[in-house]
Design a protein around this motif. Structure first.
Motif, PDB file in Angstrom:
ATOM      1  N   ALA A 289       9.638  71.244  30.749  1.00 34.39           N
ATOM      2  CA  ALA A 289       9.389  69.864  30.314  1.00 34.39           C
ATOM      3  C   ALA A 289       9.248  69.805  28.791  1.00 34.39           C
ATOM      4  O   ALA A 289       9.713  68.854  28.143  1.00 34.39           O
ATOM      5  N   ALA A 290       8.621  70.835  28.207  1.00 35.96           N
ATOM      6  CA  ALA A 290       8.493  70.872  26.748  1.00 35.96           C
ATOM      7  C   ALA A 290       9.858  71.006  26.095  1.00 35.96           C
ATOM      8  O   ALA A 290      10.149  70.356  25.074  1.00 35.96           O
TER       9      ALA A 290
ATOM     10  N   LYS B 295      12.696  69.985  27.279  1.00 33.25           N
ATOM     11  CA  LYS B 295      13.367  68.684  27.434  1.00 33.25           C
ATOM     12  C   LYS B 295      12.901  67.692  26.364  1.00 33.25           C
ATOM     13  O   LYS B 295      13.710  67.022  25.722  1.00 33.25           O
ATOM     14  N   LEU B 296      11.593  67.615  26.196  1.00 35.70           N
ATOM     15  CA  LEU B 296      11.062  66.641  25.234  1.00 35.70           C
ATOM     16  C   LEU B 296      11.431  67.034  23.804  1.00 35.70           C
ATOM     17  O   LEU B 296      11.783  66.173  22.988  1.00 35.70           O
ATOM     18  N   ALA B 297      11.383  68.328  23.493  1.00 32.86           N
ATOM     19  CA  ALA B 297      11.723  68.774  22.134  1.00 32.86           C
ATOM     20  C   ALA B 297      13.190  68.474  21.825  1.00 32.86           C
ATOM     21  O   ALA B 297      13.524  68.011  20.725  1.00 32.86           O
TER      22      ALA B 297
ATOM     23  N   THR C 165      14.970  66.142  23.126  1.00 30.55           N
ATOM     24  CA  THR C 165      15.106  64.690  22.993  1.00 30.55           C
ATOM     25  C   THR C 165      14.596  64.214  21.633  1.00 30.55           C
ATOM     26  O   THR C 165      15.105  63.247  21.075  1.00 30.55           O
ATOM     27  N   GLU C 166      13.592  64.880  21.111  1.00 25.91           N
ATOM     28  CA  GLU C 166      13.071  64.507  19.794  1.00 25.91           C
ATOM     29  C   GLU C 166      13.920  65.087  18.661  1.00 25.91           C
ATOM     30  O   GLU C 166      13.591  64.892  17.486  1.00 25.91           O
ATOM     31  N   GLY C 167      14.954  65.840  19.010  1.00 20.63           N
ATOM     32  CA  GLY C 167      15.809  66.403  17.961  1.00 20.63           C
ATOM     33  C   GLY C 167      15.157  67.544  17.204  1.00 20.63           C
ATOM     34  O   GLY C 167      15.362  67.699  16.001  1.00 20.63           O
TER      35      GLY C 167
ATOM     36  N   ALA D  24       9.432  64.599  32.687  1.00 22.01           N
ATOM     37  CA  ALA D  24       8.817  65.392  31.617  1.00 22.01           C
ATOM     38  C   ALA D  24       7.734  64.578  30.912  1.00 22.01           C
ATOM     39  O   ALA D  24       6.629  65.070  30.636  1.00 22.01           O
TER      40      ALA D  24
ATOM     41  N   TYR E 112       8.651  60.118  17.380  1.00 25.96           N
ATOM     42  CA  TYR E 112       8.364  61.062  18.442  1.00 25.96           C
ATOM     43  C   TYR E 112       7.595  60.419  19.592  1.00 25.96           C
ATOM     44  O   TYR E 112       6.460  59.985  19.411  1.00 25.96           O
TER      45      TYR E 112
ATOM     46  N   TYR F 137       3.642  69.281  23.281  1.00 28.20           N
ATOM     47  CA  TYR F 137       4.185  68.357  24.280  1.00 28.20           C
ATOM     48  C   TYR F 137       3.388  68.229  25.566  1.00 28.20           C
ATOM     49  O   TYR F 137       2.992  67.135  25.945  1.00 28.20           O
ATOM     50  N   VAL F 138       3.211  69.351  26.255  1.00 28.58           N
ATOM     51  CA  VAL F 138       2.823  69.229  27.661  1.00 28.58           C
ATOM     52  C   VAL F 138       1.572  69.975  28.067  1.00 28.58           C
ATOM     53  O   VAL F 138       1.129  69.846  29.211  1.00 28.58           O
TER      54      VAL F 138
END
Lengths: 429, 429
Positions: free
Chosen positions: A406-407, A409-411, A413-415, B86, B137, B361-362
Motif C-alpha cells: 500500500a505504501a 502504491k501511494l508513493a 501515485t504521489e510521484g 491503500a 500529497y 504512508y501507512v
C-alpha cells in the motif's frame, strides 16, 4: 469599567469590542525587539552588557553577570520561618500536581506484526524568565522551574533583570528550593535572545518559558522556532460568574486581584442580578482606595473592567467561551453544572471558596496560563512543555509484506519513486 | 555530497557547519510574508483573490472559491480500487495509532480537601494546509486531518492551492475519507492568513497545521499566537545509521527518498565501514539516474548529502543528537541498543526492514515531524495539537483554611494586597 446588559440594544457590538480589544504589543515593540534580538545574535555578550546598562542601569562587568548558588542558599536561609514554610508548601503541592502530568511511553505490536510506539524525553536545557522590578514574583519561579525539573531537565537556567543591580531575595530563595542550576542578572528581550541563540558566556537552551512584559512576550514570539516557548503571554485576565448569594466584598477582591497586576489587566463580572452588580461595583471602588496597588488597580479597572448583566448565568457561558479567559471563577452553589458547558478557559475556580489567588500560589495547578483568547487553542504551562515525543516503528519481513504494498502504491501515485523503491526492495519477492 | 570521518583533522568544524547550516527562510521571505498577511488581515477576500491570481494564475471568482463535498465524494468514487484500498488502509492504521494519544482527564481530592484536576477539550475549528503542485500529497491530508478528527474538531477546513485552477483528485479523495468539512482553493501565505484572521467568506480557525513551502512556514511562524500552529516546518531530513551488513541498494534508496522531496532536503549516512560507504555512494549515483525525480534528488544530494564515517556506530549517536533529525533509521540487527542512547529525533525507524517511507504512508505514526534541529524541543503532530487542557480547582471552607494562609503570606510578600484579601476574606475567622 463598562456596564453591559445582554438584553439592551447594542450589546452584541459592545461585546464584540470587548472580545476583540487588543491590549498587546504594538508594532513599535515588534520593531524594537527585532533590533535587540538581532544585536544579541550577532554580538553576544557585548550586546547583552550594553542593553543591560541602558535598560536596567547597571554594568554587568561590575555588578556580576551571574548569581552564584551560594547566594541562592543564603537568600533562602535568610527568610523568616513562616515565609520559608509557605514557599515549601507551595513547592510541594505544585510538584505533586505536576508529577501527574508525566506522559506514559507506549510500545506495542499490532495484528499486522508492526511494532509501534512513542517515547518521551525531557529537553536538555530550559530557560525560565522571571520579571524584575514590581513583578519580581517568587511564585513565578516555582510555577516555571517545578514543571521543568519534574520533566527531568538537567540544565535549568533562570534569567531575571536586577534593575540598578538590586536582587529580590524571595526570587533567589525560590530558585534555591526548586533546583535552578544557573541564574543570570539579565532581562528583557535581550535575555530571551541570549537564551535562544546563546552568547559567549551563556549556553543556549532548548525551551524558554515564563511571563514578562510586552518586550519579553514579543521576543519569545519572534524567536519561536529557534527555541521552543511555552506560549505568547499577554496581560492577565479574570472572568467571574457570580450570583447574588455571594458576598460582594469577596467578588470585588477577586476582580481587583487581577486589576492590581498591571494597567492592561482585565476583570469582568457576569451576574444575573442588577443589585448585586451595583454592590460589587461599589465594593470595588471602596476597596481600591485601601490598596497599596491602588494606582494600577484603578487604571486597569477603569479602562478594562466590565460588569455584564445576563438574564441567567447559563446565558453567560457562550460569552465566556468567546472571551476564552485565562482565569474563570464560577461562584455559585453548583459550579459543575456551569463548568460542564465551558469549552475555553485556562483555569477554572469552582465554588464560592475558591478565589483565583489561591491558585496563583499554593493550590498546585500552574498559574502560567493562556491569555488574550488563546485558551481557545493552548493550555497552561505543564511538564509537557519541557518534554518531546519521539515516535518509533519496527517492521520485520512479515510486517513490510503486509503493509508495504500500500505504501508503494501511494508513493508511486504521489510521484515519489525513491520512496516507492525503498519499500519495494524490501518486499519478499 | 560531502564525506567526513570523525577521526580526521577538521571533523569537528566540518560537522559544526553541517549542524548549523541554515536551509530555511531568508529575510526576503520574511518581508514578503509580512506584506501578504497584513493585506489579508486588512482587505480579506479581495487580497486573497489578488494573491491567488498572481501566484496561482486563476481568478477565484471564475474558478470557484470552494470545492464542494460532492466533488470530494466524486473524486473518491473515481479512484481505481487498489488505490482506494491503500488510502483506506492508511487511514485506518493512522486513526488507530492516534486514538491512543487521546489524553485522560483528571479529577481528584487530596489530603487537604482540595479538589484538583485537568480537563481536555478539542479546539472548535482547525485548518489544514495541503501543498499544491509537485507536493500535492494525499498522505499529507491523512496525517493532518485524522488527528484533528480524532481530537474531536467539529469544523475542519482544508486549504490547498490549485495552480492554474487544477486540482488533484487524490487530495480530494483523501479529504473525503477523513471527513474534512470545508475545502478552499487557496494556498501560500495568504491562505494561512485567511485561516488565522478570517475573511468575509472564510471563518477563522483556532489551529493551523500542515506542511508547506518557505512562505507557508514563515506565515505560520508570524501568525503564531493569533492562531495555534503545529510547528515551524523546514526542509525534510533523514539520518541513517547503518552497518556493512545492509544491502547498499536499500540504504541508497532510503537516502534518496528524502533527497527527492526538495533541493533543500538533507540525507546523511553514518556508517562504520568505509567500503560500505563507497558502495552506498555508488548506488546512490546509479539510482538517481533512474528516478523521475532525478533533477531534484541530484541537487539535494550534491548540495546537502553527507556520508560520515565513525569508528563504531555508538560513536554516531552523540552526533545524531546534535542534528536532532526529523527521521532516523537504525539499520542494524539490534536497533534497540542504539535507540536507547538517542535523545533527539522526530521519528525513529528500527531495523533493516523499516524504511522511512513506510512511515510516510501507512504505518500509523504521524509523518509531520520537527525539522531543522527542532526535535530537541518539539514533537511530531498529534491529537494534542488539536486539544487544550483546562485546569480546575475547588476548595471548601476546610480546604481554604488549610492552604489559604500560605497564599496570603506569599501574596503579601509579593506586594499584591488584593490577592491576599481575596483569600483572607474567605478564611474562617
Amino acid at each position: 469599567m463598562i456596564r453591559l446588559d445582554t438584553r439592551e440594544a447594542g450589546f452584541a457590538a459592545a461585546f464584540d469590542d470587548l472580545v476583540n480589544a487588543r491590549r498587546e504589543a504594538d508594532s513599535d515593540v515588534e520593531r524594537d525587539v527585532r533590533v535587540i534580538t538581532a544585536s544579541v545574535r550577532d554580538e553576544g555578550d557585548a550586546a547583552i552588557r550594553a542593553f543591560t546598562q541602558k535598560f536596567d542601569g547597571h554594568d554587568l562587568d561590575e555588578s556580576g553577570w551571574r548569581i552564584e548558588s551560594s547566594e541562592l542558599a543564603a537568600a533562602y536561609d535568610g527568610l523568616e520561618p513562616d515565609l520559608r514554610a509557605a514557599l515549601e508548601l507551595a513547592r510541594d503541592r505544585i510538584a505533586a500536581y505536576h508529577q501527574k502530568q508525566k506522559p506514559a511511553d507506549s510500545d506495542s505490536t499490532d495484528d499486522a506484526g508492526v511494532r509501534l510506539g512513542a517515547r518521551w524525553r525531557s529537553v536538555d536545557a530550559a530557560g525560565v524568565y522571571v520579571p524584575g522590578g514590581r513583578a519580581a514574583y517568587p511564585s513565578s519561579v516555582l510555577m516555571n522551574a517545578i514543571p521543568a525539573k519534574v520533566a527531568g531537565v538537567e540544565r535549568l537556567v533562570m534569567v531575571t533583570p536586577t534593575p540598578k543591580g538590586e536582587v529580590n531575595p524571595l526570587v533567589l530563595a525560590a530558585a534555591h528550593i526548586t533546583g535552578v542550576d544557573e541564574v543570570w542578572r539579565i532581562g528583557g528581550a535581550q535575555a530571551i535572545a541570549a537564551l535562544a541563540y546563546g552568547t559567549q558566556r551563556i549556553a543556549p537552551v532548548d525551551v524558554v518559558t515564563g511571563p514578562g512584559n510586552a518586550w519579553v512576550a514579543e521576543a519569545k514570539r519572534q524567536l519561536y522556532g529557534v527555541v521552543g516557548i511555552d506560549m505568547v503571554a499577554g496581560p492577565s485576565e479574570i472572568v467571574v460568574v457570580a450570583d447574588a448569594a455571594n458576598d460582594p466584598e469577596w467578588i470585588a477582591a477577586d476582580l481587583l486581584s487581577q486589576s492590581e497586576h498591571d494597567p492592561s489587566s482585565q476583570s469582568i463580572l457576569f451576574t444575573d442580578d442588577a443589585l448585586f452588580a451595583d454592590s460589587v461595583a461599589k465594593a470595588v471602588d471602596r476597596q481600591i482606595g485601601t490598596l497599596s496597588t491602588k494606582d494600577v488597580a484603578r487604571q486597569s479597572w477603569d479602562a478594562n473592567g466590565a460588569i455584564i448583566l445576563v438574564p441567567d448565568l447559563m446565558a453567560a457561558l457562550p460569552l465566556v467561551d468567546r472571551l476564552a479567559p485565562e482565569h474563570l471563577e464560577l461562584a455559585v452553589d453548583d459550579p459543575d453544572s456551569l463548568f460542564a458547558k465551558v469549552r475555553h478557559a485556562g483555569s477554572v475556580f469552582l465554588g464560592r471558596h475558591t478565589p483565583e489567588a489561591v491558585g496563583d500560589y499554593v493550590a498546585g495547578p500552574n498559574h502560567v496560563l493562556p491569555t488574550g483568547r488563546r485558551a481557545r487553542f493552548s493550555s497552561g504551562l505543564s511538564v509537557l512543555d519541557f518534554m518531546k515525543r519521539t515516535s518509533f516503528l519496527s517492521l520485520g519481513q512479515a510486517g513490510i509484506d503486509a503493509i508495504g504494498p500500500a505504501a508503494v502504491k501511494l508513493a508511486e501515485t504521489e510521484g515519489l519513486p525513491a520512496h516507492a523503491r525503498s519499500v519495494a526492495l524490501r518486499l519478499k519477492s
